[in-house]
Motif scaffolding. Sequence first.
Motif, PDB file in Angstrom:
ATOM      1  N   ARG A  86       8.530 -19.046  24.925  1.00 11.59           N
ATOM      2  CA  ARG A  86       7.315 -18.686  24.191  1.00 11.59           C
ATOM      3  C   ARG A  86       6.618 -19.889  23.585  1.00 11.59           C
ATOM      4  O   ARG A  86       5.538 -19.746  23.038  1.00 11.59           O
ATOM      5  CB  ARG A  86       7.642 -17.655  23.109  1.00 11.59           C
ATOM      6  N   ARG A  87       7.218 -21.047  23.640  1.00 14.98           N
ATOM      7  CA  ARG A  87       6.529 -22.255  23.181  1.00 14.98           C
ATOM      8  C   ARG A  87       5.677 -22.875  24.287  1.00 14.98           C
ATOM      9  O   ARG A  87       4.974 -23.845  24.035  1.00 14.98           O
ATOM     10  CB  ARG A  87       7.554 -23.276  22.699  1.00 14.98           C
ATOM     11  N   ILE A  88       5.752 -22.330  25.489  1.00 18.75           N
ATOM     12  CA  ILE A  88       4.876 -22.804  26.555  1.00 18.75           C
ATOM     13  C   ILE A  88       3.428 -22.517  26.142  1.00 18.75           C
ATOM     14  O   ILE A  88       3.094 -21.387  25.780  1.00 18.75           O
ATOM     15  CB  ILE A  88       5.215 -22.124  27.893  1.00 18.75           C
TER      16      ILE A  88
ATOM     17  N   LEU B  54       4.983 -16.344  12.279  1.00 20.14           N
ATOM     18  CA  LEU B  54       4.771 -14.920  12.062  1.00 20.14           C
ATOM     19  C   LEU B  54       5.113 -14.180  13.341  1.00 20.14           C
ATOM     20  O   LEU B  54       5.111 -14.748  14.431  1.00 20.14           O
ATOM     21  CB  LEU B  54       3.309 -14.632  11.665  1.00 20.14           C
ATOM     22  N   ASP B  55       5.389 -12.905  13.191  1.00 18.09           N
ATOM     23  CA  ASP B  55       5.645 -12.021  14.318  1.00 18.09           C
ATOM     24  C   ASP B  55       7.086 -12.091  14.800  1.00 18.09           C
ATOM     25  O   ASP B  55       7.818 -13.015  14.523  1.00 18.09           O
ATOM     26  CB  ASP B  55       4.720 -12.296  15.504  1.00 18.09           C
ATOM     27  N   GLU B  56       7.471 -11.108  15.569  1.00 14.34           N
ATOM     28  CA  GLU B  56       8.825 -11.035  16.073  1.00 14.34           C
ATOM     29  C   GLU B  56       9.039 -11.928  17.281  1.00 14.34           C
ATOM     30  O   GLU B  56      10.106 -11.918  17.885  1.00 14.34           O
ATOM     31  CB  GLU B  56       9.177  -9.583  16.417  1.00 14.34           C
ATOM     32  N   ASN B  57       8.032 -12.683  17.682  1.00 19.54           N
ATOM     33  CA  ASN B  57       8.281 -13.623  18.777  1.00 19.54           C
ATOM     34  C   ASN B  57       8.997 -14.874  18.295  1.00 19.54           C
ATOM     35  O   ASN B  57       9.434 -15.686  19.099  1.00 19.54           O
ATOM     36  CB  ASN B  57       6.965 -13.999  19.467  1.00 19.54           C
ATOM     37  N   LEU B  58       9.107 -15.042  16.985  1.00 20.06           N
ATOM     38  CA  LEU B  58       9.841 -16.151  16.374  1.00 20.06           C
ATOM     39  C   LEU B  58       9.317 -17.507  16.792  1.00 20.06           C
ATOM     40  O   LEU B  58       9.988 -18.510  16.648  1.00 20.06           O
ATOM     41  CB  LEU B  58      11.336 -16.069  16.744  1.00 20.06           C
ATOM     42  N   ALA B  59       8.130 -17.569  17.353  1.00 21.75           N
ATOM     43  CA  ALA B  59       7.669 -18.844  17.893  1.00 21.75           C
ATOM     44  C   ALA B  59       6.204 -19.092  17.647  1.00 21.75           C
ATOM     45  O   ALA B  59       5.557 -19.792  18.405  1.00 21.75           O
ATOM     46  CB  ALA B  59       7.945 -18.899  19.390  1.00 21.75           C
ATOM     47  N   ALA B  60       5.646 -18.521  16.603  1.00 25.99           N
ATOM     48  CA  ALA B  60       4.255 -18.826  16.289  1.00 25.99           C
ATOM     49  C   ALA B  60       4.145 -20.295  15.909  1.00 25.99           C
ATOM     50  O   ALA B  60       5.079 -20.907  15.413  1.00 25.99           O
ATOM     51  CB  ALA B  60       3.755 -17.943  15.138  1.00 25.99           C
ATOM     52  N   ALA B  61       2.988 -20.882  16.170  1.00 19.15           N
ATOM     53  CA  ALA B  61       2.824 -22.312  15.941  1.00 19.15           C
ATOM     54  C   ALA B  61       2.974 -22.626  14.464  1.00 19.15           C
ATOM     55  O   ALA B  61       2.241 -22.099  13.639  1.00 19.15           O
ATOM     56  CB  ALA B  61       1.467 -22.767  16.432  1.00 19.15           C
ATOM     57  N   PRO B  62       3.903 -23.473  14.082  1.00 18.69           N
ATOM     58  CA  PRO B  62       4.063 -23.815  12.675  1.00 18.69           C
ATOM     59  C   PRO B  62       2.991 -24.779  12.212  1.00 18.69           C
ATOM     60  O   PRO B  62       2.361 -25.465  13.024  1.00 18.69           O
ATOM     61  CB  PRO B  62       5.452 -24.459  12.624  1.00 18.69           C
TER      62      PRO B  62
END
Length: 870
Positions: free
Chosen positions: A532-534, A300-308
């Motif tokens: 952003r996955r950090i 979710l969100d425009e960061n494209l990197a929310a935890a799946p």
Amino acid sequence: MAGKKHAPRVRELRDGQNDSSQNSQNDSEGLLSVEPSQQSYLSVPSSPSSYRRTRPNMSSQSGGAPDERTSLLGTTRSSRIRIASAHGTPRAPNLSRNQSYGRTDTVRSNPPTRHHSRANSWGQRLIRALADRQEEPLSESKGSFFPDDRVWYDQFTSTDWVHDSIADAHRVKALRSRKDFWGRVYILFDGAQGWILSALVGFVIAVLAYIVDVTESTFFDFKDGYCSRGWLISEKRCCPHGPCTDWRDWGEVMHGWPFGERWTEFVIYLGLAIGLASVSCLLTLTTKTVVPSAYRLSTLDENLAAAPVAPGGDADESGDSPNGNGTPSRRASVVSPAAAAPPMIYYSAAGSGVAEVRVILSGFVLHGFLGLRTLIVKTAGLVLSVASGLSLGKEGPYVHIATCVGNIACRLFSKYDRNDAKRREVLSAAAAAGVAVAFGAPLGGVLFGLEEVAYFFPAKTLFRTFFACITAALTLKFLNPYGTQKIVMFQVRYLVDWEYFELVSFILVGILGGAAGALFIKASRKWAVTFRRIPVIKKHPLLEVVLVALVTGLIGYWNGLTKLPVAKLLYNLAAPCDDRDNNLEDLGLCPDSKADIPPILWHLLWAFLIKGFLTIITFGIKVPAGIYVPSMVVGGLMGRLIGHMVQWLVLAFPDSAMFSSCNKVSSVSCIQPGVYGLIAAGSTMCGVTRLSVTLAVILFELTGSLDYVLPFSLAILVAKWTADAIEPLSIYDLLTEMNSYPFLNNKHKPIFTSELIDIVPRVRRERIIDISNSPLVPATSLRSKLESLHRAGELDGGLPIIRNYILVGLIPAPDLEYALDNLPDESTALCLMADVPSMDDTDDEEAGGRRDPTDFSPYIDPVCLHPNFF
């Protein structure tokens, strides 16, 4: 009415079926055979009843803070209005229902209560519309059978367009049946409601845009100093004709303490930039929405990197892929507690919101994005984020803000408030009006609604959208936010026509702009899945905002171009050189001779690299932020660079036959680098958003020149071809895909070569309701079938009703869920699943006007299809 008619026949049937109900159930279950492997497979997923959340208590939730148990949209109150059956069975209109994940038991015993009467006056609806109402616990309204109640759409379900259209047709029919004087007056008022809403939405959007424009310019200039005549006066208003003594820089105010005048100004600028960005982020974080892990979404969100969600959740029962055809499911689905990942989080005020608005207008129910709280937080946060100097724009969020205004305004009239399809007509007009005030382009706003966001756009909506855009543009014109009689800062005028040899340059600019836009999408995705996955960045969004603001201040402050706000910078890049233009900054972009061009090229190149990098790392942070103007600025820097190169060639080879038609004016060629800047700006924005006709019209309205329609259109056409070749998805298509929103893109035609039997799953007994032996079905069996739908992610699906192998009806899962939740004793109840005529009308009095809760026939949509049809 439905309860009075059906109560006697339910008792008649139940009296004769109690002894044989078990045998009927066994016969029904034996109708379809299931292979042993499939039987064991179907027994793997656990029942949702084992992990349903406790239904919130009225007394405890009314004043508590919202959490993952709270309805997300507040009071958008999308409705599924029950309509009359085709075969004459009366329906109970406007029934409310609850989500299945909100109850821990299988027996509903709370008494029904009335909820949201339609009889409320227009003034009461006005008061409610202005209140940020959290959606009342659905347990309060479910179970009501008053004609003033409604059935709400659940989170992550889709609008039933046909159902809402039929419901509106029944409303219109009842309205036109009144032949008295006041009936005719109300018909006229009903027809005028759409126009009233369009005008109101356009006016409010323009006022909000004026507030944002004036406030953000004052806060932006406050990082450099203040006006001695008033703290709330921007630098432009304080010194309209250039530098003056009324404006005081912080270095002057601090007398150079403690680092010297220049470095003191830098430190204060950097501190205020970080502070404004941080406050904007903190405001945005207040719109945090927790999606329970029962929903399986990628991100979710425009960061494209929310935890799946971690793999291992339950697969769909129709095959070895979630949607049965080998591709990942894009529906919200339910997983078992053992495989559930941590709850997912998104922030409704973050980003631009255009992708979500587009999905909502397509019929998807995404709670929490269009409420009053989101409107206020996004407006305030947008002012602070733009004022901080980050590489973001306010034009994209205007679309989201405008849609929030339209959603809130719909609450004034029940015609739009209680019909989800009708509401989306107003939301489409509101989104278009947001573009109209963002770019000062009412025609471009209408085309934006058609090309980008609108999914359902009737012909009458087109004219109302145009009316809303004109109202918004005129209102903003009268308000005059910049004191220049312009609606937007970057509105320019070109008085010199272009030359034919420049067509080659325009095509080159279009190619480079489209490539830059496509590469921006790829770079944004790469940044999202790396930085952003950090874990610390993902866990603390404020930290990322502080770091981005710090980097922006450190490398953007020392370049005169990147220090400017994006709208003002775009104007300086696109405007022609004119000493009489007081809005142009002294940036050294207007050469007097050929020797002045190389330093300008180096200055533009460094600004292009800096701005491009800052735009990539800024997109997706947790502040209200748009991508329209930042992408145009990056393209404008590149286009201005190319324009000065062409200008240098013309000056270097004045006697060339190619340049013979180019006249010289004061030792400078006829080439206007600003034209190249605006063309490249539009091409880059086309590469990012894939807007085409809309963008060409917007550029035309920004310049007001018919002479440049052809160069604009040609460059945008080439840019779109180039961008599609490099990256097939636009930035909003990418967000929609990675967020797993169920958006059916009507711009793409799917290729279908398979047989229908290859993609339709086998009919299983837990997916049908068989009434061949008896119209009475145990409630426990219906609950089990409903839970199988939920496990497959079909929250808004349905169960077919079969009699002697012929399809006779369909009961929607939300309505079945509501009906089961209203049973007094679900464990022993037998539910009537067919319209059985009653021969005895004497028991109507005994019913006491109350509907028998075991009669489910009002919820059934009758159909008649033979299995050979499939």
